[in-house]
Design a protein around this motif. Structure first.
Motif, mmCIF file in Angstrom:
data_model
loop_
_atom_site.group_PDB
_atom_site.id
_atom_site.type_symbol
_atom_site.label_atom_id
_atom_site.label_comp_id
_atom_site.label_asym_id
_atom_site.label_seq_id
_atom_site.Cartn_x
_atom_site.Cartn_y
_atom_site.Cartn_z
ATOM 1 N N ASN A 1 0.999 -1.276 0.248
ATOM 2 C CA ASN A 1 -0.113 0.017 -0.089
ATOM 3 C C ASN A 1 1.037 1.235 0.105
ATOM 4 O O ASN A 1 0.569 2.423 0.012
ATOM 5 N N LYS A 2 1.791 1.144 0.268
ATOM 6 C CA LYS A 2 2.713 2.318 -0.087
ATOM 7 C C LYS A 2 3.960 2.370 -0.547
ATOM 8 O O LYS A 2 4.128 3.814 -1.651
ATOM 9 N N THR A 3 4.224 1.464 -0.936
ATOM 10 C CA THR A 3 4.925 1.630 -2.831
ATOM 11 C C THR A 3 4.597 -0.497 -3.456
ATOM 12 O O THR A 3 4.239 -1.169 -2.653
ATOM 13 N N SER A 4 3.583 0.007 -4.338
ATOM 14 C CA SER A 4 2.874 -1.042 -5.159
ATOM 15 C C SER A 4 3.920 -1.640 -5.464
ATOM 16 O O SER A 4 5.221 -1.895 -5.915
ATOM 17 N N PRO A 5 3.493 -3.554 -6.219
ATOM 18 C CA PRO A 5 4.339 -4.360 -6.097
ATOM 19 C C PRO A 5 4.752 -3.805 -7.296
ATOM 20 O O PRO A 5 6.520 -4.057 -8.199
ATOM 21 N N PHE A 6 3.847 -3.177 -8.475
ATOM 22 C CA PHE A 6 4.550 -2.410 -9.563
ATOM 23 C C PHE A 6 6.058 -1.795 -9.835
ATOM 24 O O PHE A 6 7.092 -1.858 -10.236
ATOM 25 N N ASP A 7 6.076 -1.091 -8.034
ATOM 26 C CA ASP A 7 7.090 -0.033 -8.639
ATOM 27 C C ASP A 7 7.463 -0.578 -7.576
ATOM 28 O O ASP A 7 9.202 -0.417 -8.228
ATOM 29 N N PHE A 8 8.051 -1.345 -7.310
ATOM 30 C CA PHE A 8 9.071 -2.253 -5.963
ATOM 31 C C PHE A 8 9.360 -2.978 -7.646
ATOM 32 O O PHE A 8 11.181 -3.018 -7.487
ATOM 33 N N TYR A 9 8.997 -3.446 -8.033
ATOM 34 C CA TYR A 9 9.670 -4.552 -9.578
ATOM 35 C C TYR A 9 10.581 -3.130 -10.159
ATOM 36 O O TYR A 9 11.871 -3.666 -10.701
ATOM 37 N N GLN A 10 9.889 -2.046 -10.044
ATOM 38 C CA GLN A 10 10.360 -0.984 -11.226
ATOM 39 C C GLN A 10 11.939 -0.610 -10.724
ATOM 40 O O GLN A 10 12.612 -0.373 -11.409
ATOM 41 N N TYR A 11 11.579 -0.768 -9.227
ATOM 42 C CA TYR A 11 12.987 0.196 -8.919
ATOM 43 C C TYR A 11 13.676 -1.374 -8.719
ATOM 44 O O TYR A 11 15.398 -0.118 -9.518
#
Length: 407
Positions: A241-251
């Motif tokens: 909810n704070k860092t989406s799985p997609f944004d985590f993956y993209q990082y």
């Protein structure tokens, strides 16, 4: 290869008190070890990630982890690596954060049937008597040695409060209490915690006449020497909810070429033999390595289903099918200098931004990528030949895209 040798091969070990003793403990499943987590937020973040992975590795090798939640030490605040004092939190906020940590840690550590423990140092620190601590604990600490400790150096420049000065004593007392309560014989922590950890081993030796060990793990730094896990908008959190799985993956998909293999070695559970084969990878192969890194870490934190969805979404974003629907900017020969165009000019010419100053800001804030690769250098240039055929996909932020081709 024992687990100690594997940790060495992965580049995870920084400093140890007694290498042979620690090697024997962890390789033979005799370690009851702890890592502390101060609940300063309602989610763990990438900075905690390596510690969680280490606990998982050691537990799988037969050792017993203790996850120590710092409900007591959070009332003071760790000065390590800080130039200012941490904001004080209410007991209610600390308790809420502790509960959030427990839920997230269970993805990494098996707490069933006493295989691991989760304890809160508020259980013993909050009931300590000040005079008793001064007499029984304070007498074993040299102020001269404490002032020389690395963890206090940055705070000394602006003024170290007496409140923060006590943090080392509190952390040392944790190790002392865990040794007595649970037979904890080993502490792990980040390399910036070395002084505090030595304080604990020394307190156990002086008070109990027993040997306890400490080992620090390498800090997760990028090729520029900066701590990983931070973006322009803040920390990369493990809470979806704070860092989406997609944004985590993209990082992780966007880490620098120089960092990707180190991250795979230190953070994933892929076999070392498989990782060693990647050492010779270069060019386009490094993009494959970044996909492997992003997928493996997203799977660890968010599960296989979310990892697959994140990977498919990322690939779709840059697939030919998706690119066909994107706005297209056509560049002419006049837009190039000696067959090249810099990123700022390309962003203006493609219509992504109205001015070079805005383009420069976007690059410096980490919001620009070309064909999925983050651009960090405002002078980076691209050849006209790269834009022939399918062209390049230039992204600004999360939703602004252009397919750039040569006319």
């Amino acid at each position: 290869m024992g687990i100690y040798e594997e940790l060495q091969a992965r580049g995870l070990i920084a400093q140890v008190t007694d290498e042979e003793l620690i090697r024997d403990l962890v390789n033979n499943g005799k370690a009851t070890f702890y890592i502390g987590f101060d609940p300063t937020a309602d989610s763990l973040h990438v900075g905690h990630f390596m510690a969680l992975c280490l606990m998982k590795r050691l537990q799988e090798a037969g050792n017993k982890p203790i996850a120590l939640i710092g409900g007591g030490t959070a009332m003071i605040g760790d000065p390590s690596g800080r130039t200012d004092m941490r904001q004080m939190m209410t007991p209610e906020t600390i308790q809420h954060n502790c509960e959030c940590f427990k839920k997230q840690m269970s993805r990494f550590i098996d707490f069933s049937d006493g295989k691991a423990l989760m304890v809160n140092n508020a259980d013993w620190l909050m009931d300590l008597n000040y005079i008793e601590v001064l007499r029984e604990v304070g007498a074993h600490f040299s102020v001269n040695r404490m002032l020389a400790a690395e963890c206090y150096k940055q705070r000394m420049e602006k003024g170290l409060s007496f409140l923060e000065f006590n943090y080392m004593i509190m952390q040392s007392y944790d190790f002392y209490a865990l040794y007595q309560k649970y037979g904890c014989n080993l502490q792990f922590g980040g390399d910036d915690q070395w002084s505090n950890m030595l304080g604990g081993t020394e307190l156990i030796r002086r008070k109990l006449g027993k040997d306890a060990s400490a080992m620090t793990i390498t800090l997760l730094l990028n090729s520029e020497g900066k701590k990983m896990g931070k973006t322009q908008s803040g920390a990369v959190w493990l809470d979806p909810n704070k860092t989406s799985p997609f944004d985590f993956y993209q990082y992780w998909r966007n880490v620098a070429d120089a960092d990707v293999l180190k991250c795979i070695r230190m953070l994933t559970f892929l076999p070392l033999e498989e990782i060693d084969k990647m050492d010779s990878w270069e060019g386009a192969q490094l993009n494959t390595a970044k996909e492997i890194l992003a997928y493996e870490l997203t799977k660890l934190v968010h599960g296989e289903e979310e990892a697959k969805k994140a990977q498919e979404s990322a690939r779709a974003l840059f697939s030919q099918g998706a690119a066909a629907d994107m706005p297209t900017a056509e560049l002419t020969a006049d837009d190039f200098t000696d067959g090249n165009i810099d990123i700022l000019t390309m962003m203006v010419k493609s219509g992504l931004v109205p001015s070079k100053s805005e383009a420069r800001r976007a690059v410096q804030q980490g919001g620009v990528a070309v064909d999925g690769e983050k651009v960090t250098d405002i002078y980076q240039s691209f050849a006209a030949a790269d834009m022939e055929g399918e062209g390049l996909i230039v992204k600004k932020g999360k939703k602004n895209f252009r397919k750039v081709v040569v006319k």
